[in-house]
Motif scaffolding. Structure first.
Motif, mmCIF file in Angstrom:
data_model
loop_
_atom_site.group_PDB
_atom_site.id
_atom_site.type_symbol
_atom_site.label_atom_id
_atom_site.label_comp_id
_atom_site.label_asym_id
_atom_site.label_seq_id
_atom_site.Cartn_x
_atom_site.Cartn_y
_atom_site.Cartn_z
ATOM 1 N N LEU A 198 86.549 -79.737 96.502
ATOM 2 C CA LEU A 198 86.794 -78.385 96.769
ATOM 3 C C LEU A 198 87.889 -77.836 96.095
ATOM 4 C CD1 LEU A 198 84.227 -78.225 99.775
ATOM 5 C CD2 LEU A 198 83.612 -78.229 97.218
ATOM 6 N N GLU A 199 87.870 -76.824 95.687
ATOM 7 C CA GLU A 199 89.178 -75.904 95.265
ATOM 8 C C GLU A 199 89.046 -74.461 95.524
ATOM 9 O OE1 GLU A 199 91.610 -78.094 91.902
ATOM 10 O OE2 GLU A 199 89.583 -77.759 91.428
ATOM 11 N N PHE A 200 90.194 -73.687 96.079
ATOM 12 C CA PHE A 200 89.640 -72.529 96.529
ATOM 13 C C PHE A 200 89.660 -71.316 95.309
ATOM 14 C CE2 PHE A 200 91.794 -68.323 98.166
ATOM 15 C CZ PHE A 200 90.600 -67.677 98.625
ATOM 16 N N SER A 201 88.939 -70.799 95.248
ATOM 17 C CA SER A 201 88.473 -69.851 93.940
ATOM 18 C C SER A 201 89.584 -68.708 93.819
ATOM 19 C CB SER A 201 87.045 -69.156 93.962
ATOM 20 O OG SER A 201 87.117 -68.440 95.217
ATOM 21 N N GLY A 202 90.249 -68.369 95.190
ATOM 22 C CA GLY A 202 91.172 -67.335 95.073
ATOM 23 C C GLY A 202 90.406 -65.793 95.044
ATOM 24 N N LEU A 203 88.989 -65.765 95.308
ATOM 25 C CA LEU A 203 88.420 -64.392 95.425
ATOM 26 C C LEU A 203 88.428 -63.882 96.634
ATOM 27 C CD1 LEU A 203 85.344 -65.352 92.888
ATOM 28 C CD2 LEU A 203 87.443 -64.398 92.538
ATOM 29 N N ASP A 204 88.555 -62.732 96.820
ATOM 30 C CA ASP A 204 88.627 -62.017 97.910
ATOM 31 C C ASP A 204 87.268 -61.504 98.434
ATOM 32 O OD1 ASP A 204 89.345 -60.862 100.478
ATOM 33 O OD2 ASP A 204 90.512 -59.183 99.641
ATOM 34 N N ILE A 205 86.578 -62.374 99.479
ATOM 35 C CA ILE A 205 85.420 -62.033 99.795
ATOM 36 C C ILE A 205 85.370 -61.919 101.497
ATOM 37 C CG2 ILE A 205 82.684 -62.588 99.880
ATOM 38 C CD1 ILE A 205 83.430 -64.292 97.569
ATOM 39 N N LYS A 206 84.783 -60.804 101.879
ATOM 40 C CA LYS A 206 84.760 -60.590 103.520
ATOM 41 C C LYS A 206 83.205 -60.328 103.685
ATOM 42 C CE LYS A 206 89.599 -58.901 103.747
ATOM 43 N NZ LYS A 206 90.408 -57.605 104.066
ATOM 44 N N PHE A 207 83.185 -60.779 105.069
ATOM 45 C CA PHE A 207 81.374 -60.718 105.549
ATOM 46 C C PHE A 207 81.131 -59.182 105.511
ATOM 47 C CE2 PHE A 207 78.420 -60.990 109.158
ATOM 48 C CZ PHE A 207 77.644 -61.730 108.573
ATOM 49 N N LYS A 208 79.985 -58.742 105.078
ATOM 50 C CA LYS A 208 79.246 -57.604 105.080
ATOM 51 C C LYS A 208 80.096 -56.451 104.293
ATOM 52 C CE LYS A 208 76.734 -58.328 109.238
ATOM 53 N NZ LYS A 208 76.334 -57.659 110.682
ATOM 54 N N GLU A 209 81.127 -56.860 103.565
ATOM 55 C CA GLU A 209 81.798 -55.922 102.908
ATOM 56 C C GLU A 209 81.478 -56.021 101.284
ATOM 57 O OE1 GLU A 209 86.313 -55.631 102.054
ATOM 58 O OE2 GLU A 209 85.902 -54.948 104.052
ATOM 59 N N ASP A 210 80.740 -55.034 100.741
ATOM 60 C CA ASP A 210 80.480 -55.098 99.250
ATOM 61 C C ASP A 210 81.809 -55.143 98.255
ATOM 62 O OD1 ASP A 210 77.978 -55.494 100.090
ATOM 63 O OD2 ASP A 210 77.239 -53.565 99.630
ATOM 64 N N VAL A 211 81.675 -55.755 97.169
ATOM 65 C CA VAL A 211 82.582 -55.687 96.212
ATOM 66 C C VAL A 211 82.180 -55.230 94.885
ATOM 67 C CG1 VAL A 211 84.671 -56.754 95.215
ATOM 68 C CG2 VAL A 211 84.042 -57.236 97.385
ATOM 69 N N MET A 212 82.559 -54.069 94.385
ATOM 70 C CA MET A 212 82.151 -53.549 92.895
ATOM 71 C C MET A 212 82.757 -54.706 92.285
ATOM 72 S SD MET A 212 80.316 -51.366 94.006
ATOM 73 C CE MET A 212 79.777 -50.639 92.114
ATOM 74 N N GLN A 213 82.236 -54.526 90.733
ATOM 75 C CA GLN A 213 82.904 -55.361 89.661
ATOM 76 C C GLN A 213 84.283 -55.305 89.643
ATOM 77 O OE1 GLN A 213 80.694 -55.046 85.946
ATOM 78 N NE2 GLN A 213 82.165 -56.458 84.982
ATOM 79 N N THR A 214 85.071 -56.438 90.042
ATOM 80 C CA THR A 214 86.326 -56.532 89.931
ATOM 81 C C THR A 214 87.126 -57.162 88.909
ATOM 82 O OG1 THR A 214 86.375 -55.754 92.289
ATOM 83 C CG2 THR A 214 88.384 -56.346 91.378
ATOM 84 N N THR A 215 87.932 -57.433 88.337
ATOM 85 C CA THR A 215 88.843 -58.406 87.640
ATOM 86 C C THR A 215 89.575 -59.037 88.413
ATOM 87 O OG1 THR A 215 88.286 -57.050 85.656
ATOM 88 C CG2 THR A 215 90.032 -58.858 85.422
ATOM 89 N N TYR A 216 89.425 -60.418 88.519
ATOM 90 C CA TYR A 216 90.436 -61.228 89.258
ATOM 91 C C TYR A 216 91.420 -62.041 88.712
ATOM 92 C CZ TYR A 216 87.288 -65.075 88.394
ATOM 93 O OH TYR A 216 86.302 -66.162 87.933
ATOM 94 N N CYS A 217 91.298 -62.259 87.340
ATOM 95 C CA CYS A 217 92.273 -62.802 86.377
ATOM 96 C C CYS A 217 92.013 -62.613 84.846
ATOM 97 C CB CYS A 217 92.497 -64.214 86.789
ATOM 98 S SG CYS A 217 90.882 -65.141 86.367
ATOM 99 N N GLU A 218 92.693 -63.202 84.201
ATOM 100 C CA GLU A 218 92.738 -63.202 82.597
ATOM 101 C C GLU A 218 92.913 -64.573 82.106
ATOM 102 O OE1 GLU A 218 95.181 -60.428 80.925
ATOM 103 O OE2 GLU A 218 93.811 -58.591 81.166
#
Length: 531
Positions: free
Chosen positions: A55-75
């Motif tokens: 297991l390795e951390f993805s680095g994505l910001d996810i919070k409980f019950k909080e929607d996230v619209m399409q977001t670019t996280y890296c290139e």
């Protein structure tokens, strides 16, 4: 979880779809990492380490019950080397696995066009997470954003999160990963019932033959009670009484024989306990829990090995009980570790994630298995190590006459192997619905085999096996008895070749060595248990 509390998305492994055991770290492919601060992970269980969980951390910001619209996280800066890595993964149908709150998620790396000339990478991870109260109960992944792989370009990786309420209970959230249709086929119940009835029929048939022969012997022996001692001593022995003074003679190589018997008893105890625990507990809900449970139970049941192996060795007059204890304790671990040691070299060459922690395994063997095996050996020698045979063993072994030419010398058929093959073929086929016609074919073949074996038995052995033993006067049948049942392992291993070449699409040195190596370990352990 509390509202807006961090939810970690773990990236696990990536590897070919057809080679399920050939897995690598997710970031061994040139994927990019999110901007969020990294979190370290450690193997929580031994089974998790043995199954190659990385297991390795993805680095994505996810919070409980909080929607996230399409977001670019890296290139991804796609140079020629990185493009070649992605092309190789797409050609070999690479897929990856992720975890959210211990719920597994699978996704495909990319796909090729119909001509196989252009290759595309899925760049958009669309996560849909279901919650019930303050618990996560469902996770779904949709891969979108197909981008063509062109050298010297930049590819943007994005994600989105959608939260929704779910009626699934937290304790039932893993039910979606089971195959409910598997348990609905009537053919499974028919196969189980049919096999059960056939076992009862065969046991009844053998019992009837044995009792028929024994009844004649008992009738003749009862007449001896009316004779005086002189007439009884002058009378000839017949039937199984001819070898009654030799059947309890120690087997050849008693040290190895008793070690195998002790190991077989331990494997049987481990199998029974693990099956019962799996029926009571949901072991499939935690990573590596089944394997960890099996290792723990095997270590804890070491006294069973020492008790049965040590007591049998003592009854056979063995004196080197310490050597027998070491052989019995390390027979199965040495076989497993020896196979794993060979496969580890291949895994290291492939940079795969599956590796055996030999330090941990050695500590378990020397500090858990060996002391408990010593306790079992001492108890076995003291409690049931004295010979308690129902009759006295002759001081001089009875000579075994040379076997005359008979159809036993022509019929070189391993009956347990043949019968087990017919049953196991039908059971294996019944477990897969698409092999129904193959099951019918094997069902007819089983009847043919039963007919051939039955006729051969009628021609060769008109009386029972006891009478055969008395006629040939071959009383040393411990190894014959053990190997007859253990020969089931030969069929299982032969069937694994059929399964590999005709039912799977595995390829490559690593997957092939992994499959056949551990199938050899499984087949050998099964043979020892059956013997």
């Amino acid at each position: 979880y509390q509202d807006k509390e961090e939810v970690v998305l773990w990236m696990n492994t990536v590897g070919p779809y057809h080679n399920r055991q050939e897995t690598y770290k997710y970031f061994s492919l040139p994927f990019c990492v999110g901007s969020k601060k990294s979190i370290s992970h450690y193997h929580e269980t031994l089974g998790e380490a043995l199954q190659g969980v990385e297991l390795e951390f993805s680095g994505l910001d996810i919070k409980f019950k909080e929607d996230v619209m399409q977001t670019t996280y890296c290139e991804i800066d796609l140079d020629k080397g990185r493009r070649d890595a992605f092309v190789y993964a797409i050609k070999n149908h690479y897929w990856y696995q992720m975890y959210i709150d211990d719920l597994p998620i699978w996704g495909i790396v990319g796909e090729a066009d119909e001509n196989g000339e252009d290759y595309y990478l899925w760049t958009y991870k669309k996560l849909e997470i279901g919650y019930n109260g303050n618990r996560i109960v469902d996770v779904n992944l949709t891969s979108e954003g197909k981008v063509k792989l062109v050298p010297n370009t930049k590819i943007q990786m994005s994600y989105s999160v959608k939260w929704k309420k779910s009626d699934v209970k937290f304790e039932d959230r893993f039910d979606k990963y089971l195959d409910p249709s598997f348990f609905q086929h009537r053919i499974h119940w028919f196969s189980i019932f049919n096999s059960f009835m056939m076992v009862i029929f065969l046991v009844g048939l053998v019992s009837m033959i044995l009792m028929r022969t024994l009844r004649k012997d008992y009738a003749r022996y009862s007449k001896e009670e009316e004779m005086d001692d002189m007439d009884r001593d002058l009378g000839d022995e017949y039937g199984w009484k001819q070898v009654h003074g030799d059947v309890f003679r120690p087997s050849s190589h008693p040290l190895i024989f008793s070690s195998l018997i002790g190991s077989g008893c331990q494997i049987f105890a481990v199998s029974l306990i693990v099956i019962v625990v799996a029926m009571i507990e949901d072991l499939y809900t935690e990573r590596g829990s089944m394997l960890s449970t099996a290792i723990f139970v095997y270590a804890a049941t070491s006294p069973v090995n020492g008790y049965f192996g040590g007591s049998l060795y003592a009854r056979q007059g063995g004196r080197r009980w310490i050597k027998q204890m070491f052989i019995g304790a390390f027979l199965i671990p040495a076989m497993v570790c020896g196979t794993a040691f060979f496969i580890n070299f291949i895994a290291i060459y492939y940079h795969a994630s599956r590796a055996i922690p030999f330090g941990t395994m050695c500590c378990i063997c020397f500090f858990v298995i060996l002391p408990l095996n010593l306790v079992g050996t001492i108890l076995g020698r003291n409690l049931s190590g004295q010979p308690n045979f129902p009759c006295r063993v002759n001081a001089v072994p009875r000579p075994i006459p040379e076997k005359k030419c008979s159809c036993m010398g022509i019929l070189k058929i391993n009956l347990p192997l043949l019968v087990n093959a017919s049953y196991r073929f039908r059971i294996e086929c019944a477990l897969e619905a698409e092999l129904f016609w193959f099951m019918v074919f094997m069902y007819k073949l089983r009847h043919l085999c039963r007919l051939v074996v039955g006729r051969s038995l009628q021609c060769c052995f008109p009386n029972s096996a006891l009478l055969l033993m008395s006629q040939s006067l071959k009383y040393s049948r411990q190894w014959t008895s053990f190997l007859s049942a253990a020969s089931t392992a030969i069929y299982v291993y032969m069937y694994s070749f059929y399964y590999y070449f005709f039912k799977t699409k595995m390829y490559g040195l690593f997957q092939t060595s992994f499959y056949f190596g551990y199938m050899a370990v499984f087949s050998t352990a099964l043979g020892i248990m059956c013997g």
